[in-house]
Design a protein around this motif. Structure first.
Motif, PDB file in Angstrom:
ATOM      1  N   GLY A 192    -101.091 -30.678  20.116  1.00 26.55           N
ATOM      2  CA  GLY A 192     -99.369 -30.958  20.117  1.00 26.55           C
ATOM      3  C   GLY A 192     -99.310 -31.951  18.634  1.00 26.55           C
ATOM      4  N   THR A 193     -98.903 -32.954  18.973  1.00 25.36           N
ATOM      5  CA  THR A 193     -98.198 -34.387  17.992  1.00 25.36           C
ATOM      6  C   THR A 193     -99.592 -35.785  18.781  1.00 25.36           C
ATOM      7  OG1 THR A 193     -96.025 -35.231  18.641  1.00 25.36           O
ATOM      8  CG2 THR A 193     -98.102 -36.622  18.006  1.00 25.36           C
ATOM      9  N   GLY A 194    -100.350 -34.828  19.869  1.00 25.15           N
ATOM     10  CA  GLY A 194    -101.675 -35.403  20.383  1.00 25.15           C
ATOM     11  C   GLY A 194    -102.118 -34.367  21.395  1.00 25.15           C
ATOM     12  N   GLY A 227    -110.301 -36.374  15.896  1.00 22.23           N
ATOM     13  CA  GLY A 227    -110.720 -35.835  15.230  1.00 22.23           C
ATOM     14  C   GLY A 227    -110.515 -34.098  14.569  1.00 22.23           C
ATOM     15  N   ALA A 228    -109.570 -33.356  15.854  1.00 22.65           N
ATOM     16  CA  ALA A 228    -109.221 -32.022  16.007  1.00 22.65           C
ATOM     17  C   ALA A 228    -108.365 -31.027  16.765  1.00 22.65           C
ATOM     18  CB  ALA A 228    -110.890 -31.086  16.461  1.00 22.65           C
ATOM     19  N   LEU A 229    -108.328 -31.630  17.348  1.00 23.61           N
ATOM     20  CA  LEU A 229    -106.908 -30.707  18.624  1.00 23.61           C
ATOM     21  C   LEU A 229    -105.365 -31.903  18.318  1.00 23.61           C
ATOM     22  CD1 LEU A 229    -109.081 -29.105  21.310  1.00 23.61           C
ATOM     23  CD2 LEU A 229    -108.339 -28.614  18.943  1.00 23.61           C
ATOM     24  N   SER A 230    -105.157 -31.716  17.685  1.00 22.57           N
ATOM     25  CA  SER A 230    -103.546 -32.250  17.361  1.00 22.57           C
ATOM     26  C   SER A 230    -103.407 -31.725  15.878  1.00 22.57           C
ATOM     27  CB  SER A 230    -103.444 -33.418  17.580  1.00 22.57           C
ATOM     28  OG  SER A 230    -104.512 -34.102  16.381  1.00 22.57           O
ATOM     29  N   GLY A 231    -102.195 -32.211  15.318  1.00 28.14           N
ATOM     30  CA  GLY A 231    -101.845 -32.306  14.761  1.00 28.14           C
ATOM     31  C   GLY A 231    -102.703 -32.175  13.001  1.00 28.14           C
ATOM     32  N   SER A 232    -102.353 -34.121  13.365  1.00 30.72           N
ATOM     33  CA  SER A 232    -103.358 -34.455  12.443  1.00 30.72           C
ATOM     34  C   SER A 232    -104.960 -34.013  12.666  1.00 30.72           C
ATOM     35  CB  SER A 232    -103.128 -36.405  12.543  1.00 30.72           C
ATOM     36  OG  SER A 232    -103.426 -36.524  13.763  1.00 30.72           O
ATOM     37  N   GLY A 233    -104.924 -34.069  13.929  1.00 26.67           N
ATOM     38  CA  GLY A 233    -106.522 -33.360  14.307  1.00 26.67           C
ATOM     39  C   GLY A 233    -106.855 -32.518  13.229  1.00 26.67           C
ATOM     40  N   GLY A 272     -97.643 -27.704  21.075  1.00 26.17           N
ATOM     41  CA  GLY A 272     -96.765 -27.074  20.050  1.00 26.17           C
ATOM     42  C   GLY A 272     -97.047 -26.404  18.958  1.00 26.17           C
ATOM     43  N   ILE A 273     -99.025 -26.402  19.108  1.00 23.82           N
ATOM     44  CA  ILE A 273     -99.280 -25.903  18.015  1.00 23.82           C
ATOM     45  C   ILE A 273     -99.960 -24.342  18.360  1.00 23.82           C
ATOM     46  CG2 ILE A 273    -101.627 -25.813  16.894  1.00 23.82           C
ATOM     47  CD1 ILE A 273    -101.166 -28.943  16.582  1.00 23.82           C
ATOM     48  N   VAL A 274    -100.590 -24.140  20.034  1.00 25.99           N
ATOM     49  CA  VAL A 274    -100.855 -23.094  19.368  1.00 25.99           C
ATOM     50  C   VAL A 274    -100.406 -21.570  19.849  1.00 25.99           C
ATOM     51  CG1 VAL A 274    -103.336 -21.605  21.288  1.00 25.99           C
ATOM     52  CG2 VAL A 274    -103.257 -24.212  20.429  1.00 25.99           C
ATOM     53  N   PRO A 275     -99.661 -22.398  20.202  1.00 27.26           N
ATOM     54  CA  PRO A 275     -98.153 -20.553  20.912  1.00 27.26           C
ATOM     55  C   PRO A 275     -97.542 -19.834  19.087  1.00 27.26           C
ATOM     56  CG  PRO A 275     -97.483 -22.505  22.631  1.00 27.26           C
ATOM     57  CD  PRO A 275     -98.856 -23.080  21.365  1.00 27.26           C
ATOM     58  N   ARG A 276     -97.702 -21.333  18.202  1.00 20.45           N
ATOM     59  CA  ARG A 276     -97.426 -20.218  16.985  1.00 20.45           C
ATOM     60  C   ARG A 276     -98.223 -19.261  16.485  1.00 20.45           C
ATOM     61  NH1 ARG A 276     -96.578 -25.819  13.496  1.00 20.45           N
ATOM     62  NH2 ARG A 276     -94.568 -26.812  15.435  1.00 20.45           N
ATOM     63  N   PHE A 277     -99.935 -19.349  17.070  1.00 24.36           N
ATOM     64  CA  PHE A 277    -100.195 -17.911  16.903  1.00 24.36           C
ATOM     65  C   PHE A 277    -100.989 -17.333  17.868  1.00 24.36           C
ATOM     66  CE2 PHE A 277    -102.449 -21.916  15.807  1.00 24.36           C
ATOM     67  CZ  PHE A 277    -103.530 -22.063  16.672  1.00 24.36           C
ATOM     68  N   PRO A 278    -100.590 -17.146  18.555  1.00 26.52           N
ATOM     69  CA  PRO A 278    -101.405 -16.032  20.108  1.00 26.52           C
ATOM     70  C   PRO A 278    -102.592 -14.865  19.867  1.00 26.52           C
ATOM     71  CG  PRO A 278     -98.875 -15.971  19.910  1.00 26.52           C
ATOM     72  CD  PRO A 278     -99.638 -16.568  19.329  1.00 26.52           C
ATOM     73  N   GLU A 279    -101.445 -14.350  19.001  1.00 25.76           N
ATOM     74  CA  GLU A 279    -103.288 -13.258  18.454  1.00 25.76           C
ATOM     75  C   GLU A 279    -104.245 -13.969  17.493  1.00 25.76           C
ATOM     76  OE1 GLU A 279    -100.473 -13.388  17.050  1.00 25.76           O
ATOM     77  OE2 GLU A 279     -98.873 -11.737  18.552  1.00 25.76           O
ATOM     78  N   PHE A 280    -104.044 -14.677  16.652  1.00 29.63           N
ATOM     79  CA  PHE A 280    -105.705 -14.972  16.444  1.00 29.63           C
ATOM     80  C   PHE A 280    -106.523 -16.225  17.553  1.00 29.63           C
ATOM     81  CE2 PHE A 280    -107.321 -18.453  14.091  1.00 29.63           C
ATOM     82  CZ  PHE A 280    -107.665 -18.387  12.675  1.00 29.63           C
TER      83      PHE A 280
END
Length: 323
Positions: free
Chosen positions: A140-142, A193-199, A268-276
């Motif tokens: 998410g944010t972090g 580096g990857a697993l956040s919004g800024s990542g 907050g990020i991944v629930p936006r694209f469950p199928e992907f």
């Protein structure tokens, strides 16, 4: 003072921008009040306002507060707002018998046993082993990580700073991306580096550098949108790498904690694209642990889709910690 499961409790989920409050009574959680942090100089004034509207100003015996920040000695200095949440100050100031201040991802871990099939999207694996640790990870944010451990009838949510561990590479392409990130960041953590919004944005820019691609500036929301609507092949490649890395990191954490009860993806990020996510390399990378592949194959991975899971966690914590 313990009041058991039938007493009224103030529950709160406090972020940097918004705070949400609800009163629980018995097994029921009441309507949620939404408060803008900027509208109140202190958390004490925000809680007093909520109580004035909901209870005529009278504090219930207990409060359990989830906060988006590190908690030490029942106190959190918020990183993205001027609020300081100190349970030992709020208790006498507002008339509570007890105030618990918990990290927000600790609270998500507490919610896991109470989640129902309708709150989750399965992402592979078996049913999980009853009584074994439950792990939750959340970009998410972090990047939040917490593990709920049950032993001899007692439960404990282990809070971690795993998001600041070093980002691993699984192949040569990821090694090149991480090398590009290292030039920008120095230490390349999982979160930055990857697993956040800024990542996700950093991953997008580093991947463009590795590929020699000229791409427009995009933030995490724009990268995700362009990946999902097919308008940008580079954004899609970035999101695919994000999902693959998430699988590897989740698998690493599953074997670290022995999370044979299940691994849950929140934030907050991944629930936006469950199928992907389901169609990505996430699950294959989760299981790709050499001789421990069978161990990982049995662990279920699930996406948490319930928007108010934190209130379930707050209530579950209160029920298991009556004093």
């Amino acid at each position: 003072m313990g009041i058991g499961k039938t007493g009224q409790i103030l529950l709160a989920d406090i972020g940097g921008t918004n705070a949400r409050f609800a009163l629980s009574q018995g097994d029921q959680i009441g309507a949620i009040d939404y408060v803008k942090v900027a509208d109140f100089p202190t958390v004490r004034e925000a809680i007093a306002d909520v109580l004035a509207r909901r209870t005529g100003g009278e504090a219930p015996p207990r409060a359990v507060l989830a906060v988006a920040g590190p908690v030490t000695n029942n106190r959190c200095v918020m990183t993205n707002s001027p609020w300081v949440i100190d349970g030992y100050e709020l208790q006498p100031a507002l008339g509570f018998d007890r105030v618990h201040v918990l990290n927000d991802f600790e609270v998500v871990a507490w919610s896991l046993p109470a989640l129902q099939p309708a709150d989750l999207i399965p992402l592979g694996g078996q049913d999980g082993l009853s009584g074994e640790p439950l792990l939750v990870v959340g970009p998410g944010t972090g990047f939040g990580v917490s593990c709920l451990v049950e032993r001899h009838g007692a439960r404990l949510a282990v809070v971690t700073e795993a998001g600041h561990a070093t980002l691993p590479a699984e192949n040569e392409r990821e090694e090149r991306v991480i090398a590009a990130l290292r030039q920008r960041l120095g230490h390349v953590s999982i979160e930055r580096g990857a697993l956040s919004g800024s990542g996700l944005q950093s991953l997008y820019e580093a991947l463009a550098e590795v590929d020699g691609a000229q791409v427009p500036h995009r933030d995490a929301a724009a990268i995700t949108k362009a990946a999902l609507d097919g308008s940008c092949a580079h954004s899609r490649a970035t999101l695919e790498m994000f999902c693959a890395i998430l699988g590897s990191v989740a698998g690493n954490l599953a074997v670290t904690f022995g999370a044979r009860g299940g691994v849950y993806i929140a934030g907050g990020i991944v629930p936006r694209f469950p199928e992907f996510l389901a169609a990505s390399a996430f699950r294959a990378r989760f299981e790709a642990k050499g001789r421990f592949q069978d161990y990982l194959r049995n662990i279920p991975t699930r996406l948490v889709t319930k928007p108010d899971a934190s209130f379930l966690g707050l209530k579950t914590f209160a029920d298991h910690n009556p004093d």
